[in-house]
Design a protein around this motif. Sequence first.
Motif, PDB file in Angstrom:
ATOM      1  N   SER A 123       0.734  -1.220   0.107  1.00  0.00           N
ATOM      2  CA  SER A 123       0.173   0.046   0.122  1.00  0.00           C
ATOM      3  C   SER A 123       0.798   1.331  -0.161  1.00  0.00           C
ATOM      4  O   SER A 123       2.078   1.485   0.607  1.00  0.00           O
ATOM      5  CB  SER A 123      -0.901  -0.069   1.149  1.00  0.00           C
ATOM      6  N   PHE A 124       0.530   2.406  -0.868  1.00  0.00           N
ATOM      7  CA  PHE A 124       1.237   3.657  -1.053  1.00  0.00           C
ATOM      8  C   PHE A 124       0.393   4.532  -0.263  1.00  0.00           C
ATOM      9  O   PHE A 124      -0.726   4.420  -0.275  1.00  0.00           O
ATOM     10  CB  PHE A 124       1.527   3.645  -2.261  1.00  0.00           C
ATOM     11  N   SER A 125       1.055   5.720  -0.012  1.00  0.00           N
ATOM     12  CA  SER A 125       0.501   6.825   0.443  1.00  0.00           C
ATOM     13  C   SER A 125      -0.659   7.580  -0.572  1.00  0.00           C
ATOM     14  O   SER A 125      -0.181   7.379  -1.902  1.00  0.00           O
ATOM     15  CB  SER A 125       1.421   8.135   0.943  1.00  0.00           C
ATOM     16  N   PRO A 126      -1.676   8.019  -0.283  1.00  0.00           N
ATOM     17  CA  PRO A 126      -2.450   8.851  -1.445  1.00  0.00           C
ATOM     18  C   PRO A 126      -1.632  10.019  -1.874  1.00  0.00           C
ATOM     19  O   PRO A 126      -2.075  10.402  -3.056  1.00  0.00           O
ATOM     20  CB  PRO A 126      -3.403   9.373  -0.432  1.00  0.00           C
ATOM     21  N   LEU A 169      -0.546  10.326  -8.068  1.00  0.00           N
ATOM     22  CA  LEU A 169      -0.405  10.787  -9.409  1.00  0.00           C
ATOM     23  C   LEU A 169       1.253  10.227  -9.659  1.00  0.00           C
ATOM     24  O   LEU A 169       1.259  10.264 -11.028  1.00  0.00           O
ATOM     25  CB  LEU A 169      -0.371  12.297  -9.372  1.00  0.00           C
ATOM     26  N   HIS A 170       1.909  10.009  -8.963  1.00  0.00           N
ATOM     27  CA  HIS A 170       3.288   9.744  -9.263  1.00  0.00           C
ATOM     28  C   HIS A 170       3.422   8.069  -9.540  1.00  0.00           C
ATOM     29  O   HIS A 170       4.410   7.775 -10.183  1.00  0.00           O
ATOM     30  CB  HIS A 170       4.168   9.961  -7.874  1.00  0.00           C
ATOM     31  N   ILE A 171       2.427   7.114  -9.054  1.00  0.00           N
ATOM     32  CA  ILE A 171       2.645   5.865  -9.380  1.00  0.00           C
ATOM     33  C   ILE A 171       1.678   5.445 -10.595  1.00  0.00           C
ATOM     34  O   ILE A 171       0.747   5.748 -10.796  1.00  0.00           O
ATOM     35  CB  ILE A 171       2.134   5.046  -8.261  1.00  0.00           C
ATOM     36  N   HIS A 193      14.177   4.604  -2.526  1.00  0.00           N
ATOM     37  CA  HIS A 193      14.761   4.081  -3.766  1.00  0.00           C
ATOM     38  C   HIS A 193      13.733   4.721  -4.946  1.00  0.00           C
ATOM     39  O   HIS A 193      14.353   5.423  -5.878  1.00  0.00           O
ATOM     40  CB  HIS A 193      14.880   2.592  -4.065  1.00  0.00           C
ATOM     41  N   TYR A 194      12.420   4.514  -4.881  1.00  0.00           N
ATOM     42  CA  TYR A 194      11.622   4.995  -5.859  1.00  0.00           C
ATOM     43  C   TYR A 194      11.169   6.532  -5.546  1.00  0.00           C
ATOM     44  O   TYR A 194      10.077   6.850  -6.344  1.00  0.00           O
ATOM     45  CB  TYR A 194      10.281   4.202  -6.103  1.00  0.00           C
TER      46      TYR A 194
END
Length: 173
Positions: free
Chosen positions: A66-69, A73-75, A144-145
């Motif tokens: 899971s990634f931050s809201p 737009l970045h992912i 890293h990303y």
Amino acid sequence: MYGKILHGSSFGGLIKYINDPRKDAVLVAASDGVNLTNSKTITDSFVMQAGLSARTKKPVGHFILSFSPNDTLHINNKMLEQIVNDYLKRMGYDNNQFVAFRHFDKKHPHVHIMVNRVNFKGKCTSDSHEKDKNFKICKDLTEHYGLYMAKIKESVEEKRLRSMDAIRFQMMH
């Protein structure tokens, strides 16, 4: 990025969940040796591979990244494919069957990864210290990303906390 690890014994139930059209599931990555025609063929591929190790009682690995809201737009799907491949390699699952589906049913980007713990050599991949490795790998991949790194306890939705986490937050306040 936050990773959650689950283990189970039913590939069929998990693939129905992660490849659910109601969640607008999108395939972002898959290994060789998986027939991607439909959910049944995916399940059959995994069951056949798991049959190589009769001793493995829970061959299903389910990882949720899971990634931050703030990263919405970045992912993109290509980036998720790279992250999934890096994550699995660092976790020791680089010689195993897997499929990864992105879901759009929550406000935060996330991907579900189904891994066959029985590798291509017929051996069960060790899950020793898996939760500790997961924490470190998620932190490393976030840096890293160039993904959003939340400040400690800054964006925790307290109403969603369960058990000991909820108690810790109550004590903190």
